[in-house]
Scaffold this motif. Structure first.
Motif, mmCIF file in Angstrom:
data_model
loop_
_atom_site.group_PDB
_atom_site.id
_atom_site.type_symbol
_atom_site.label_atom_id
_atom_site.label_comp_id
_atom_site.label_asym_id
_atom_site.label_seq_id
_atom_site.Cartn_x
_atom_site.Cartn_y
_atom_site.Cartn_z
ATOM 1 N N LEU A 183 23.914 59.668 27.783
ATOM 2 C CA LEU A 183 25.088 59.996 26.983
ATOM 3 C C LEU A 183 24.622 60.468 25.611
ATOM 4 O O LEU A 183 23.699 59.889 25.032
ATOM 5 C CB LEU A 183 25.996 58.778 26.829
ATOM 6 C CG LEU A 183 26.716 58.311 28.096
ATOM 7 C CD1 LEU A 183 27.283 56.910 27.897
ATOM 8 C CD2 LEU A 183 27.826 59.265 28.472
ATOM 9 N N TRP A 190 31.591 62.668 22.762
ATOM 10 C CA TRP A 190 30.563 62.160 23.661
ATOM 11 C C TRP A 190 30.431 63.066 24.877
ATOM 12 O O TRP A 190 31.426 63.530 25.439
ATOM 13 C CB TRP A 190 30.893 60.737 24.109
ATOM 14 C CG TRP A 190 30.552 59.719 23.086
ATOM 15 C CD1 TRP A 190 31.390 59.134 22.189
ATOM 16 C CD2 TRP A 190 29.262 59.145 22.849
ATOM 17 N NE1 TRP A 190 30.702 58.245 21.394
ATOM 18 C CE2 TRP A 190 29.404 58.226 21.777
ATOM 19 C CE3 TRP A 190 28.000 59.321 23.422
ATOM 20 C CZ2 TRP A 190 28.338 57.486 21.286
ATOM 21 C CZ3 TRP A 190 26.933 58.581 22.936
ATOM 22 C CH2 TRP A 190 27.107 57.669 21.879
ATOM 23 N N LEU A 192 28.187 63.570 28.701
ATOM 24 C CA LEU A 192 27.320 63.015 29.738
ATOM 25 C C LEU A 192 26.479 64.131 30.318
ATOM 26 O O LEU A 192 27.008 65.166 30.727
ATOM 27 C CB LEU A 192 28.151 62.371 30.854
ATOM 28 C CG LEU A 192 27.372 61.987 32.118
ATOM 29 C CD1 LEU A 192 26.467 60.785 31.846
ATOM 30 C CD2 LEU A 192 28.311 61.715 33.281
#
Length: 317
Positions: A183, A190, A192
């Protein structure tokens, strides 16, 4: 299920650290309840090999020793698994204290505070907190997305996941099967980074576009996990951080402040619009779509075409 595996790994680590001689698989199976409950020898062997690999990945040094009879044994010597004394000066202690403060409003607040308390109990010097007395500003990493915690644990445990994801150019979410790597926080959002199994390629997902629950799946990763530096560079590239040229856009006056903060040059047109020159890298088209009718791309032509295609796709949905 996660708690049972953690308990099994802890019991295996204690057995390997507590022995003075190598223990065979048969001895380890007889000492750990979870291994006794394994349905067959094959099931136990697969479970043990996975657990042994997981412990080594976590940093435990496990030796494999073959005795005179040809049997294989395992042990983890204490001297090979003992950390050196932790010594920090005042500046290093201040840096750790500041890092712990960053997570106070996020889901890692408990872990950060607990780690800091343990270091202080071990003799880490108390450092003056400049952010507490002399400034009204405090560093924070906001984590509002519900997907953050399950994805953080999946990255840590190397567990594949399934979630529904809404792309910037689509009104409906699509199911993704992902092997999560790490992450990254970029410009307050944020992301991934991981391996998309259906597309067979590396992909980056913005957590705010994940809808519903993140569901874990059994099984090992099918793709090799790259090193941290490579993943971080990929996240920055997919988020538009890596710019290779510039773009010229029209932005409605009083709108698009994130775009204005990135602008290299801004010119007021006097007709309710401003003209901006901004860095142009991968992912910029998806970002511009989010501003809807407040943004018009002037050039380059390929960026304008990409934005128009994304808007048309959203309109069709």
């Amino acid at each position: 299920m996660a708690i049972a595996k953690a308990e099994r790994l802890m019991n295996l680590a204690l057995c390997l650290l507590g022995t003075r001689r190598p223990l065979s698989k048969r001895e380890l199976r007889g000492s750990i309840e979870a291994y006794l409950e394994a349905g067959s020898d094959d099931s136990f062997n697969r479970m043990f090999e996975r657990d042994k690999d997981d412990l080594r990945e976590l940093g435990l040094v496990i030796e494999t020793v073959e005795n005179l009879d040809g049997d294989t044994g395992y042990l983890a010597r204490r001297d090979s698994n003992r950390l050196p004394p932790i010594t920090l000066d005042a500046e290093e202690a201040a840096a750790l204290g500041l890092a712990a403060k960053v997570w106070q409003q996020a889901r890692l607040a408990g872990a950060a505070s607990g780690a800091l308390q343990k270091l202080r109990a071990a003799g880490m010097p108390e450092a003056e907190d400049a952010y507490e007395v002399h400034s009204a500003l405090e560093p924070r990493i906001p984590v509002h997305e519900a997907a953050f915690e399950p994805l953080m644990l999946a990255c840590r445990d190397r567990r594949p996941v399934i979630f529904d994801y809404r792309k910037a150019n689509s009104a409906r979410p699509e199911q993704r099967q992902v092997e999560p790597w790490t992450l990254e926080c970029w410009r307050g959002h944020w992301y991934l980074a991981g391996w998309d199994r259906e597309r067979g390629a590396e992909r980056v997902f913005r957590l705010s576009r994940i809808t519903g629950k993140v569901r874990s799946r059994a099984g090992a990763f099918s793709a090799e996990v790259p090193d941290v530096v490579t993943v971080r560079e990929t996240v920055e590239s997919w988020a538009g951080e890596t710019a290779t040229r510039t773009a010229r856009i029209r932005l409605r006056a009083g709108a698009g402040y994130p775009l204005r903060s990135r602008a290299i040059a801004v010119r007021e047109r006097g007709d309710g619009w401003d003209e901006l020159e901004i860095p142009y890298g991968h992912g910029l088209d998806a970002w511009l779509v989010e501003f809807g009718p407040d943004v018009v791309v002037e050039e380059p032509a390929d960026l304008r075409a990409d934005v128009v295609d994304r808007l048309r796709a959203v309109a069709k949905d």
